[in-house]
Design a protein around this motif. Sequence first.
Motif, PDB file in Angstrom:
ATOM      1  N   ARG A  65     -20.897  17.910 -41.642  1.00 35.73           N
ATOM      2  CA  ARG A  65     -21.067  16.643 -40.951  1.00 35.73           C
ATOM      3  C   ARG A  65     -20.223  15.478 -41.271  1.00 35.73           C
ATOM      4  NH1 ARG A  65     -26.222  18.456 -42.025  1.00 35.73           N
ATOM      5  NH2 ARG A  65     -26.431  16.910 -43.760  1.00 35.73           N
ATOM      6  N   PRO A  66     -18.910  15.483 -41.109  1.00 34.08           N
ATOM      7  CA  PRO A  66     -18.098  14.461 -41.804  1.00 34.08           C
ATOM      8  C   PRO A  66     -18.462  13.318 -41.079  1.00 34.08           C
ATOM      9  CG  PRO A  66     -16.635  15.735 -40.571  1.00 34.08           C
ATOM     10  CD  PRO A  66     -18.045  16.535 -40.499  1.00 34.08           C
ATOM     11  N   GLU A  67     -18.821  13.314 -39.804  1.00 38.12           N
ATOM     12  CA  GLU A  67     -19.287  12.003 -39.122  1.00 38.12           C
ATOM     13  C   GLU A  67     -20.322  11.234 -39.725  1.00 38.12           C
ATOM     14  OE1 GLU A  67     -19.565  15.099 -37.860  1.00 38.12           O
ATOM     15  OE2 GLU A  67     -21.730  15.418 -37.385  1.00 38.12           O
ATOM     16  N   ALA A  68     -21.210  11.896 -40.554  1.00 42.49           N
ATOM     17  CA  ALA A  68     -22.427  11.160 -41.170  1.00 42.49           C
ATOM     18  C   ALA A  68     -21.738   9.691 -42.153  1.00 42.49           C
ATOM     19  CB  ALA A  68     -23.056  12.170 -42.165  1.00 42.49           C
ATOM     20  N   LEU A  69     -20.362   9.934 -42.433  1.00 43.23           N
ATOM     21  CA  LEU A  69     -20.028   8.852 -43.309  1.00 43.23           C
ATOM     22  C   LEU A  69     -18.974   7.887 -42.404  1.00 43.23           C
ATOM     23  CD1 LEU A  69     -18.904  10.630 -46.456  1.00 43.23           C
ATOM     24  CD2 LEU A  69     -20.591   8.487 -46.466  1.00 43.23           C
ATOM     25  N   HIS A  70     -19.191   7.992 -40.975  1.00 44.45           N
ATOM     26  CA  HIS A  70     -18.104   7.232 -40.141  1.00 44.45           C
ATOM     27  C   HIS A  70     -18.889   6.595 -38.931  1.00 44.45           C
ATOM     28  CE1 HIS A  70     -14.410   8.466 -42.100  1.00 44.45           C
ATOM     29  NE2 HIS A  70     -15.186   9.389 -42.348  1.00 44.45           N
ATOM     30  N   HIS A  71     -18.257   5.644 -38.509  1.00 46.67           N
ATOM     31  CA  HIS A  71     -18.722   5.072 -37.096  1.00 46.67           C
ATOM     32  C   HIS A  71     -17.669   5.470 -36.035  1.00 46.67           C
ATOM     33  CE1 HIS A  71     -20.014   2.023 -34.378  1.00 46.67           C
ATOM     34  NE2 HIS A  71     -18.848   1.696 -34.353  1.00 46.67           N
ATOM     35  N   ASP A  72     -18.234   5.897 -35.092  1.00 47.95           N
ATOM     36  CA  ASP A  72     -17.311   6.318 -33.938  1.00 47.95           C
ATOM     37  C   ASP A  72     -16.496   7.328 -34.221  1.00 47.95           C
ATOM     38  OD1 ASP A  72     -16.479   6.210 -31.070  1.00 47.95           O
ATOM     39  OD2 ASP A  72     -15.429   4.204 -31.574  1.00 47.95           O
ATOM     40  N   TRP A  73     -16.882   8.427 -34.936  1.00 50.06           N
ATOM     41  CA  TRP A  73     -16.075   9.734 -35.435  1.00 50.06           C
ATOM     42  C   TRP A  73     -15.248  10.460 -34.125  1.00 50.06           C
ATOM     43  CZ3 TRP A  73     -14.160  11.896 -39.568  1.00 50.06           C
ATOM     44  CH2 TRP A  73     -13.537  13.004 -39.567  1.00 50.06           C
ATOM     45  N   SER A  74     -15.982  10.191 -32.953  1.00 55.72           N
ATOM     46  CA  SER A  74     -15.438  10.907 -31.836  1.00 55.72           C
ATOM     47  C   SER A  74     -14.098  10.406 -31.433  1.00 55.72           C
ATOM     48  CB  SER A  74     -16.594  10.951 -30.590  1.00 55.72           C
ATOM     49  OG  SER A  74     -16.754   9.416 -30.068  1.00 55.72           O
ATOM     50  N   ALA A  75     -14.083   8.977 -31.595  1.00 56.60           N
ATOM     51  CA  ALA A  75     -12.380   8.307 -31.189  1.00 56.60           C
ATOM     52  C   ALA A  75     -11.428   9.164 -32.188  1.00 56.60           C
ATOM     53  CB  ALA A  75     -12.641   6.825 -31.380  1.00 56.60           C
ATOM     54  N   TYR A  76     -11.721   9.515 -33.300  1.00 52.13           N
ATOM     55  CA  TYR A  76     -10.808  10.258 -34.307  1.00 52.13           C
ATOM     56  C   TYR A  76     -10.713  11.706 -33.794  1.00 52.13           C
ATOM     57  CZ  TYR A  76      -9.045  12.747 -38.077  1.00 52.13           C
ATOM     58  OH  TYR A  76      -8.123  13.444 -38.876  1.00 52.13           O
ATOM     59  N   SER A  77     -11.998  12.250 -33.489  1.00 56.37           N
ATOM     60  CA  SER A  77     -11.880  13.574 -33.414  1.00 56.37           C
ATOM     61  C   SER A  77     -11.011  13.958 -31.864  1.00 56.37           C
ATOM     62  CB  SER A  77     -13.121  14.433 -33.288  1.00 56.37           C
ATOM     63  OG  SER A  77     -13.974  13.791 -32.464  1.00 56.37           O
ATOM     64  N   ASP A  78     -11.076  13.070 -31.067  1.00 58.01           N
ATOM     65  CA  ASP A  78     -10.378  12.860 -29.870  1.00 58.01           C
ATOM     66  C   ASP A  78      -8.798  12.888 -30.170  1.00 58.01           C
ATOM     67  OD1 ASP A  78      -9.666  12.574 -26.992  1.00 58.01           O
ATOM     68  OD2 ASP A  78      -9.027  10.523 -27.632  1.00 58.01           O
ATOM     69  N   LEU A  79      -8.353  11.994 -31.058  1.00 60.97           N
ATOM     70  CA  LEU A  79      -6.837  11.781 -31.463  1.00 60.97           C
ATOM     71  C   LEU A  79      -6.555  13.058 -32.226  1.00 60.97           C
ATOM     72  CD1 LEU A  79      -6.847   8.037 -32.440  1.00 60.97           C
ATOM     73  CD2 LEU A  79      -5.755   9.008 -30.351  1.00 60.97           C
ATOM     74  N   ARG A  80      -7.244  13.573 -33.050  1.00 60.50           N
ATOM     75  CA  ARG A  80      -6.858  14.616 -33.909  1.00 60.50           C
ATOM     76  C   ARG A  80      -6.745  15.828 -32.975  1.00 60.50           C
ATOM     77  NH1 ARG A  80     -10.442  16.512 -38.805  1.00 60.50           N
ATOM     78  NH2 ARG A  80     -12.071  16.932 -37.315  1.00 60.50           N
ATOM     79  N   GLY A  81      -7.380  16.058 -31.911  1.00 53.55           N
ATOM     80  CA  GLY A  81      -7.375  17.129 -30.945  1.00 53.55           C
ATOM     81  C   GLY A  81      -6.098  17.028 -30.163  1.00 53.55           C
TER      82      GLY A  81
END
Lengths: 489, 104
Positions: A65-81
């Motif tokens: 759960r890396p997102e537990a340390l982040h705000h708005d993780w989905s924005a990053y995972s979208d870019l990474r994808g």
Amino acid sequence: MTASPSEPRARREPYDLAVVGAGSAGLAGAVTAAELGLAVALLDTSAQTGGQFYRHPAPALGAVRPEALHHDWSAYSDLRGRLAASDVTHLAGHHVWSTVREDDGTWTVHAVTGADGTSERPALIRARALLLATGAYERQLPFPGWTLPGVVGAGGAQAMLKSGLVLPGRRIVVAGSGPLLLAVASSLAAAGAQVPAVVEAAGYLRYARSPRALLANPAKAAEALLHGTALLRHRVPVRLRSAVTEVHGTDRVEAVTVSRLDADWRPVPGTARRIACDALAVGHGLVPQIELATTLGCATRRLPDGTLGLALDDLQETSEPGLWAAGETGGVGGAGLARTEGELAARAVAARLLGRRAGDGRIAELRRRRDRMRAFADVMSAAHAPGPGWQDWLSDDTDVCRCEEVGAGRIREAVAELGARDARTVKLLTRAGMGWCQGRMCGTAVACLAARGGTAEPPAERRPFAVPVRLSTLASLDEGAADPSPGAP
Amino acid sequence: MARTPADLVGAQPDPPFEITFDGRRVTALPGQTVAAALWGAGILAWRTTRDGGRPRGAFCGIGQCYDCLATVNGEPNRRACLVPARPGDAITTQEGHGHDRLTV
């Protein structure tokens, strides 16, 4: 991504676009440009993308759960994808030390490689356009005891937690100024640290003077509320208009003194209180990292908190044609703004290189969004601008320059008795700012002390080396010019 | 509520390994930097300054401040917050500029 009109090209040919920095701005810029058909190289010092905001554990740490340390993780995972699906050449472990414009108008990007840039193999990348998305680093103000082990940057504590899953202590005071402090305190508390206090030098009342910018940015208000709620849950008290004015301990932190501040950040006598702790996470906002651009002579603008950002046109281009910038380089404004500017810059670059007009509906929308978020960033920046009274918490033996161990007394002497009027003269007289970090940690403090009570920030500098480079690397440049192949990651 | 950073992110790391700090054994997790491994063992200082001989360790955590310079496997001036820990690494406290050994 969809098929690019520029299928795998010979390595000797320049890329259409080189992006320096793989944080929110650089990632958004790189994937957008690639999706528009450009051949893109994306360089970053780290092994992983995400920059400082989306810094996360290496795969071997197995964070479910890396997102537990982040705000708005989905924005990053979208870019990474989108990056994974693109044919962007991601050059990890590349530390850019210089960018040079060649006679034919293309750019040459020089980098040293490896986790800390000490690999023997330098890299040289050529590109028709350049996007700087180099982010920011933390602004520090010195105080007695700030060089003791256990005193760490607030952003530094956050970075070590996000990537290494470690804490500097068990009981950590968070202090300084700026919205980052709330985020850091809530992360540290969520990760199991006790946070006896968040100590913020500014009040938050200044935000209320700009209700329009606040109302136009509900996402930012929600983010602040989220951190506020997390702090309440962990019972972390927030002390406004206060500062850590001294750290106690011999070889490591044992306690801090917190004092109330007046409106100019001058400690109010009789208000000092000691708080026991084994670490202090401290920072006073962020400074745009713009040396690569200022070395090229790019115009800068003074931001409301005194720092310098790059002066950019409406489509993110610097005063140097062919050189764009996005994210914190134009003024600190957060990940959402960085993504918007990265995409906007990429669209502007694509329009330029493909000979189209940059004026479609998406660009107009991005510009509106950017302007709205920039307005909020300016409010935030003004609210946390250091007051001149911070200098009152320095003692003469407080090291101002950590690298060269130059105390406040020697800097004051250079100013009061030797006639120094600016940071550069102070540096020549005392060596403050001449060490490994090149004044990144002490620059604000030295400039303020040189300005004799006025607030000041170091002027834009032309620095031929943005990071340390070995002589052997320079010696090998001739060979590099004969074979300008990008180093593989 | 999570008690450790690893709990918070549900970390299931690869098997840990050992490095040494001034001869003392330190457990590191794969994917951690040298600085993170040392912090994990409660070690906050691994350099002494050139003039005052004062202890220093990681400060900015992102490779900007150079306070975390360490001697890694005999090579001085490595930024511990950037260099990944590898099994068997010997980290030693860097004294001053770290090149004293070179002077005859």
